[in-house]
Design an enzyme around this catalytic site. Structure first.
Site, mmCIF file in Angstrom:
data_model
loop_
_atom_site.group_PDB
_atom_site.id
_atom_site.type_symbol
_atom_site.label_atom_id
_atom_site.label_comp_id
_atom_site.label_asym_id
_atom_site.label_seq_id
_atom_site.Cartn_x
_atom_site.Cartn_y
_atom_site.Cartn_z
ATOM 1 N N TYR A 43 52.854 106.606 74.197
ATOM 2 C CA TYR A 43 53.551 107.803 73.695
ATOM 3 C C TYR A 43 53.020 108.125 72.294
ATOM 4 C CZ TYR A 43 57.202 110.861 71.930
ATOM 5 O OH TYR A 43 57.885 111.921 71.386
ATOM 6 N N GLU A 74 53.703 116.795 71.261
ATOM 7 C CA GLU A 74 53.984 115.526 71.946
ATOM 8 C C GLU A 74 52.968 115.322 73.065
ATOM 9 O OE1 GLU A 74 58.129 113.904 73.297
ATOM 10 O OE2 GLU A 74 57.268 115.005 74.986
#
Length: 389
Positions: free
Chosen positions: A109, A197
């Site tokens: 992530y 993101e």
């Protein structure tokens, strides 16, 4: 402003961040022509909607041959996708991203966002990326790494090392990670983004890093500086009432309650909603008509609430500063004449020309009840909403 995954990936590609090969399929395109032109032996078909949780909701489908690819495109295109981040009606699927699958070795992530508390851009990483990142953040916060980045220094080597220390990257992968992070940061600054993101950023079986999914949000107040990004807006993904509100310069957010609120000033609107909830009611919306509102804007606000079937009563709470309450009172009467509203309206006018406004409303319409205090108004709006239910 939100944009779709395929638009985010195009921006990443512009900044030399590696993304999978893909093609976009839109409404009206020929499935036969698209499939015949797209090479390969297997594909992933991804619904392009402004909501997460697409995979669990059936919005991401695999195709292992061209017949399956046709079937999956036909299955998704033109339908609505309901995920845990949408309402019950879901969002329309007007665009699909058809992508070559990647061989995933690990999922990471990586994100950049504006941290309001530190007033800096914050970079966040986790070795456990993918669909369960929210669960990782909640149950295992020690697996999340974050650093604040000062705008005058930008991304430094120690930032990259701190963020990568728990990602188990080899020397070459660390160089790739540092490149991606620096390029993301440049894109973040250049575009006035509020969030970038990449989840997951994968380690592929050839040991390279690849942005498999991407999400970007941008500061609405800075869009006037970014015409190309502003042009990426997909209004089909927005609530129709919220879209209508924006066209009339009204700040409107749909909520789940039954008491429609028309208030001038964001702070007063928040206080009004808090008081409604404190007294056992549920606001149907946040609606700020602005500190310098006009009678016409109040009329437009009434029109918005008429279109909301969940509204059972309306609480108008106007504080006269720049705006004059007698002007607003005439606007309320005008709105009731021009609309087909049949719901009870509780009105609180305070500030400039408040007494004149109350006199204008006095005994003028059966639906209107004027009050002189905020708690009294909130309680009465709740009572009348209950009577209408």
């Amino acid at each position: 402003m939100y944009i779709h995954e395929y638009q985010s990936k195009r921006l990443l590609h512009t900044y030399e961040i590696p993304v999978p090969r893909s093609e976009v399929f839109t409404q009206g395109d020929s499935i036969e022509k698209f499939v015949s032109n797209f090479g390969g032996e297997s594909w992933i078909v991804k619904a392009q909607v402004h909501a997460g949780g697409r995979g669990l909701a059936g919005g991401i489908l695999w195709a292992h041959n061209k017949e399956e690819l046709k079937l999956q495109i036909d299955t998704l295109m033109g339908t609505r996708l309901v995920t845990k981040q949408t309402d019950a009606a879901g969002l329309p699927i007007n665009t699909l991203l058809v992508e070559k699958p990647a061989n995933i070795k690990r999922e990471i992530y990586l994100s950049l966002l504006v941290d309001r508390e530190s007033k800096k851009i914050t970079a966040i990483t986790s070795a456990e990326g993918g669909i369960n990142i929210e669960e990782v953040a909640e149950t295992s916060p020690e697996k999340i790494s974050s650093v604040n980045i000062h705008k005058t220094s930008g991304i430094q080597g120690y930032h990259c090392r701190l963020l990568a220390q728990n990602l188990n990257l080899n020397k070459d992968q660390f160089k790739q990670f540092s490149h991606i992070l620096r390029q993301m940061y440049m894109l973040f600054l250049d575009s006035d983004a509020s969030l970038i993101e990449i989840n997951p950023l994968i380690v592929a079986d050839d040991e390279s890093l690849l942005a498999l999914d991407a999400k970007m949000n941008f500061d609405d107040n800075a869009l006037f500086r970014h015409k190309k990004i502003a042009s990426l807006k997909d209004t089909s993904q927005e609530n129709p009432i919220e879209l209508q509100a924006k066209q009339h310069d009204l700040n409107y957010v749909k909520l789940d309650g039954s008491i429609g609120c028309i208030v001038n000033g964001a702070g007063l609107a928040m206080a009004t909603m808090d008081l409604i909830k404190h007294n056992g009611g549920e606001p149907a919306n946040f609606l700020d008509v602005g500190g310098n509102t006009t009678a016409q804007r109040v009329t437009q606000a009434f029109n918005l609430l008429i279109d909301d079937e969940s509204v059972r009563s309306i609480f108008v709470n106007i504080f006269g500063g720049i705006v004059q309450c007698d002007v607003i009172a005439n606007g309320i009467l005008q709105a009731l004449e021009e609309t087909e509203l049949k719901l009870p309206v509780v009105v609180l006018l305070q500030g400039t020309n408040a007494e004149q406004g109350k006199e204008i409303l006095k005994d003028k319409h059966d639906l209107i009840t004027a009050v002189s205090e905020l708690t009294e108004g909130a309680k009465l709006a709740i009572e009348k909403a209950g009577a209408q239910a």
